[in-house]
Design a protein around this motif. Structure first.
Motif, PDB file in Angstrom:
ATOM      1  N   GLU A   1       8.274   4.809  -9.247  1.00 35.15           N
ATOM      2  CA  GLU A   1       9.294   3.858  -8.812  1.00 35.15           C
ATOM      3  C   GLU A   1       8.660   2.547  -8.371  1.00 35.15           C
ATOM      4  O   GLU A   1       9.231   1.473  -8.576  1.00 35.15           O
ATOM      5  N   ILE A   2       7.498   2.612  -7.751  1.00 35.38           N
ATOM      6  CA  ILE A   2       6.782   1.410  -7.335  1.00 35.38           C
ATOM      7  C   ILE A   2       6.268   0.681  -8.572  1.00 35.38           C
ATOM      8  O   ILE A   2       6.448  -0.527  -8.726  1.00 35.38           O
ATOM      9  N   THR A   3       5.638   1.407  -9.461  1.00 35.79           N
ATOM     10  CA  THR A   3       5.095   0.828 -10.684  1.00 35.79           C
ATOM     11  C   THR A   3       6.197   0.168 -11.506  1.00 35.79           C
ATOM     12  O   THR A   3       5.990  -0.904 -12.077  1.00 35.79           O
ATOM     13  N   GLY A   4       7.371   0.779 -11.543  1.00 41.27           N
ATOM     14  CA  GLY A   4       8.487   0.247 -12.319  1.00 41.27           C
ATOM     15  C   GLY A   4       9.005  -1.092 -11.825  1.00 41.27           C
ATOM     16  O   GLY A   4       9.661  -1.815 -12.577  1.00 41.27           O
ATOM     17  N   LEU A   5       8.724  -1.447 -10.592  1.00 42.04           N
ATOM     18  CA  LEU A   5       9.168  -2.728 -10.048  1.00 42.04           C
ATOM     19  C   LEU A   5       8.254  -3.890 -10.428  1.00 42.04           C
ATOM     20  O   LEU A   5       8.650  -5.049 -10.314  1.00 42.04           O
ATOM     21  N   LEU A   6       7.055  -3.592 -10.834  1.00 41.82           N
ATOM     22  CA  LEU A   6       6.070  -4.648 -11.079  1.00 41.82           C
ATOM     23  C   LEU A   6       6.356  -5.391 -12.373  1.00 41.82           C
ATOM     24  O   LEU A   6       6.657  -4.794 -13.398  1.00 41.82           O
ATOM     25  N   GLY A   7       6.239  -6.715 -12.286  1.00 44.42           N
ATOM     26  CA  GLY A   7       6.438  -7.563 -13.447  1.00 44.42           C
ATOM     27  C   GLY A   7       5.113  -7.961 -14.069  1.00 44.42           C
ATOM     28  O   GLY A   7       4.040  -7.559 -13.598  1.00 44.42           O
ATOM     29  N   PRO A   8       5.161  -8.792 -15.104  1.00 47.07           N
ATOM     30  CA  PRO A   8       3.931  -9.173 -15.812  1.00 47.07           C
ATOM     31  C   PRO A   8       2.943  -9.980 -14.973  1.00 47.07           C
ATOM     32  O   PRO A   8       1.744  -9.962 -15.245  1.00 47.07           O
ATOM     33  N   SER A   9       3.404 -10.679 -13.942  1.00 42.98           N
ATOM     34  CA  SER A   9       2.480 -11.459 -13.111  1.00 42.98           C
ATOM     35  C   SER A   9       2.036 -10.695 -11.865  1.00 42.98           C
ATOM     36  O   SER A   9       1.269 -11.211 -11.060  1.00 42.98           O
ATOM     37  N   ASP A  10       2.526  -9.465 -11.711  1.00 49.50           N
ATOM     38  CA  ASP A  10       2.136  -8.611 -10.594  1.00 49.50           C
ATOM     39  C   ASP A  10       0.944  -7.749 -11.011  1.00 49.50           C
ATOM     40  O   ASP A  10       0.652  -7.608 -12.204  1.00 49.50           O
ATOM     41  N   ILE A  11       0.290  -7.166 -10.029  1.00 51.08           N
ATOM     42  CA  ILE A  11      -0.913  -6.370 -10.303  1.00 51.08           C
ATOM     43  C   ILE A  11      -0.785  -5.018  -9.621  1.00 51.08           C
ATOM     44  O   ILE A  11      -0.441  -4.941  -8.444  1.00 51.08           O
ATOM     45  N   GLU A  12      -1.091  -3.973 -10.364  1.00 48.35           N
ATOM     46  CA  GLU A  12      -1.168  -2.636  -9.776  1.00 48.35           C
ATOM     47  C   GLU A  12      -2.616  -2.179  -9.794  1.00 48.35           C
ATOM     48  O   GLU A  12      -3.299  -2.270 -10.813  1.00 48.35           O
TER      49      GLU A  12
ATOM     50  N   ILE B   1       3.333  -9.677  -6.372  1.00 51.94           N
ATOM     51  CA  ILE B   1       3.037  -8.409  -5.712  1.00 51.94           C
ATOM     52  C   ILE B   1       1.713  -7.853  -6.222  1.00 51.94           C
ATOM     53  O   ILE B   1       1.452  -7.852  -7.425  1.00 51.94           O
ATOM     54  N   VAL B   2       0.910  -7.364  -5.294  1.00 52.40           N
ATOM     55  CA  VAL B   2      -0.258  -6.553  -5.620  1.00 52.40           C
ATOM     56  C   VAL B   2       0.009  -5.201  -4.967  1.00 52.40           C
ATOM     57  O   VAL B   2       0.179  -5.122  -3.751  1.00 52.40           O
ATOM     58  N   ALA B   3       0.086  -4.154  -5.773  1.00 55.32           N
ATOM     59  CA  ALA B   3       0.406  -2.820  -5.264  1.00 55.32           C
ATOM     60  C   ALA B   3      -0.794  -1.895  -5.434  1.00 55.32           C
ATOM     61  O   ALA B   3      -1.336  -1.757  -6.526  1.00 55.32           O
ATOM     62  N   PHE B   4      -1.197  -1.285  -4.324  1.00 59.14           N
ATOM     63  CA  PHE B   4      -2.235  -0.260  -4.324  1.00 59.14           C
ATOM     64  C   PHE B   4      -1.525   1.082  -4.298  1.00 59.14           C
ATOM     65  O   PHE B   4      -0.926   1.439  -3.285  1.00 59.14           O
ATOM     66  N   THR B   5      -1.579   1.815  -5.391  1.00 61.12           N
ATOM     67  CA  THR B   5      -0.848   3.069  -5.512  1.00 61.12           C
ATOM     68  C   THR B   5      -1.790   4.205  -5.882  1.00 61.12           C
ATOM     69  O   THR B   5      -2.953   3.982  -6.205  1.00 61.12           O
TER      70      THR B   5
ATOM     71  N   TYR C   1       0.854  -1.183   0.000  1.00 55.05           N
ATOM     72  CA  TYR C   1       0.000   0.000   0.000  1.00 55.05           C
ATOM     73  C   TYR C   1       0.891   1.233   0.000  1.00 55.05           C
ATOM     74  O   TYR C   1       1.666   1.444   0.930  1.00 55.05           O
ATOM     75  N   VAL C   2       0.785   2.033  -1.048  1.00 57.32           N
ATOM     76  CA  VAL C   2       1.616   3.226  -1.175  1.00 57.32           C
ATOM     77  C   VAL C   2       0.708   4.423  -1.404  1.00 57.32           C
ATOM     78  O   VAL C   2      -0.042   4.470  -2.377  1.00 57.32           O
ATOM     79  N   SER C   3       0.772   5.391  -0.490  1.00 54.46           N
ATOM     80  CA  SER C   3      -0.065   6.590  -0.631  1.00 54.46           C
ATOM     81  C   SER C   3       0.763   7.833  -0.908  1.00 54.46           C
ATOM     82  O   SER C   3       0.221   8.904  -1.106  1.00 54.46           O
ATOM     83  N   GLN C   4       2.065   7.670  -0.920  1.00 55.13           N
ATOM     84  CA  GLN C   4       2.962   8.793  -1.175  1.00 55.13           C
ATOM     85  C   GLN C   4       3.624   8.603  -2.536  1.00 55.13           C
ATOM     86  O   GLN C   4       3.525   7.545  -3.149  1.00 55.13           O
ATOM     87  N   HIS C   5       4.332   9.621  -2.987  1.00 53.55           N
ATOM     88  CA  HIS C   5       5.003   9.541  -4.279  1.00 53.55           C
ATOM     89  C   HIS C   5       6.170   8.565  -4.247  1.00 53.55           C
ATOM     90  O   HIS C   5       6.499   7.947  -5.243  1.00 53.55           O
ATOM     91  N   HIS C   6       6.784   8.433  -3.086  1.00 55.78           N
ATOM     92  CA  HIS C   6       7.945   7.555  -2.969  1.00 55.78           C
ATOM     93  C   HIS C   6       7.979   6.966  -1.564  1.00 55.78           C
ATOM     94  O   HIS C   6       7.714   7.660  -0.590  1.00 55.78           O
ATOM     95  N   SER C   7       8.324   5.692  -1.476  1.00 58.63           N
ATOM     96  CA  SER C   7       8.424   5.032  -0.186  1.00 58.63           C
ATOM     97  C   SER C   7       9.593   4.060  -0.218  1.00 58.63           C
ATOM     98  O   SER C   7       9.486   2.975  -0.798  1.00 58.63           O
ATOM     99  N   ASP C   8      10.712   4.467   0.387  1.00 60.59           N
ATOM    100  CA  ASP C   8      11.908   3.616   0.387  1.00 60.59           C
ATOM    101  C   ASP C   8      11.628   2.252   1.006  1.00 60.59           C
ATOM    102  O   ASP C   8      12.032   1.225   0.462  1.00 60.59           O
ATOM    103  N   ARG C   9      10.947   2.233   2.138  1.00 54.34           N
ATOM    104  CA  ARG C   9      10.714   0.965   2.835  1.00 54.34           C
ATOM    105  C   ARG C   9       9.872   0.006   1.999  1.00 54.34           C
ATOM    106  O   ARG C   9      10.182  -1.178   1.898  1.00 54.34           O
ATOM    107  N   VAL C  10       8.788   0.490   1.430  1.00 53.95           N
ATOM    108  CA  VAL C  10       7.935  -0.372   0.616  1.00 53.95           C
ATOM    109  C   VAL C  10       8.675  -0.780  -0.661  1.00 53.95           C
ATOM    110  O   VAL C  10       8.603  -1.934  -1.088  1.00 53.95           O
ATOM    111  N   HIS C  11       9.399   0.144  -1.246  1.00 53.68           N
ATOM    112  CA  HIS C  11      10.192  -0.149  -2.443  1.00 53.68           C
ATOM    113  C   HIS C  11      11.171  -1.276  -2.162  1.00 53.68           C
ATOM    114  O   HIS C  11      11.286  -2.242  -2.926  1.00 53.68           O
TER     115      HIS C  11
END
Length: 187
Positions: A142-153, A132-136, A109-119
């Motif tokens: 930077e969070i979106t860039g980490l997601l692969g094809p089997s991950d969900i944003e 990974i399932v990321a709620f952004t 869960y990411v509500s800020q523009h950047h989160s080192d810990r979550v990243h």
């Protein structure tokens, strides 16, 4: 004061309407991924940044105790940020590295523009072959860039942190309801 109240309601409603149009499929995909993972004995780890930490805890609580059904608990863990170690900015990633296994899920869960810990937790999850399932919000490249094809944003159509957290809470409840419905059909 009346205008502020109306503005809050209007912003929330507008985000919900926009999200209903664009996020139904990613939410369905996330529910299906979680159902499959849980039925295969995998664990769900959740974490968040700032105010989204509350959402991660609430989501784990719903998985453990149930939403609408009285049922057995699902294997869910909220990653904690309480650490006295000097490198406490690595506390989430170290927990993922220590406990995560291939096939487990990380719900971020990411509500800020950047989160080192979550990243860093997401990087650790990728190294453990977790999904990974990321709620952004709209602005988390930077969070979106980490997601692969089997991950969900699930990208909430807002850049306002408070509105993002509101929607994360709403979608977490919806996700658990969908999971329970799918696993315990008819109960």
């Amino acid at each position: 004061m009346h205008d502020t109240i109306r503005t809050y309601f209007n912003e929330s409603i507008q985000i919900q309407v926009a999200a209903a149009d664009t996020l139904a499929q990613p939410i369905q995909n996330a529910a299906q991924l979680m159902v499959s993972s849980l039925l295969n004995g995998r664990r769900v780890f959740s974490c968040g940044d700032g105010n989204s930490t509350f959402v991660a805890h609430h989501f784990t609580d719903l998985l453990l105790h149930g939403s609408r059904l009285e049922r057995p608990p699902f294997p869910a863990i909220t990653l904690g940020m309480n650490s006295t170690h000097p490198n406490q900015h690595e506390c989430l990633s170290r927990q993922v590295s220590a406990l995560g296994q291939s096939g487990d899920l990380l719900i971020a869960y990411v509500s800020q523009h950047h989160s080192d810990r979550v990243h860093q937790a997401m990087e650790a999850a990728l190294s453990r072959e977790m999904k990974i399932v990321a709620f952004t919000g709209e602005e988390a490249p930077e969070i979106t860039g980490l997601l692969g094809p089997s991950d969900i944003e699930i990208r909430i159509p807002s850049s306002h942190s408070a509105r993002i957290v509101e929607q994360q809470l709403f979608f977490s409840q919806l996700l658990v309801d969908l999971i329970e419905e799918r696993i315990f059909q008819g109960e």
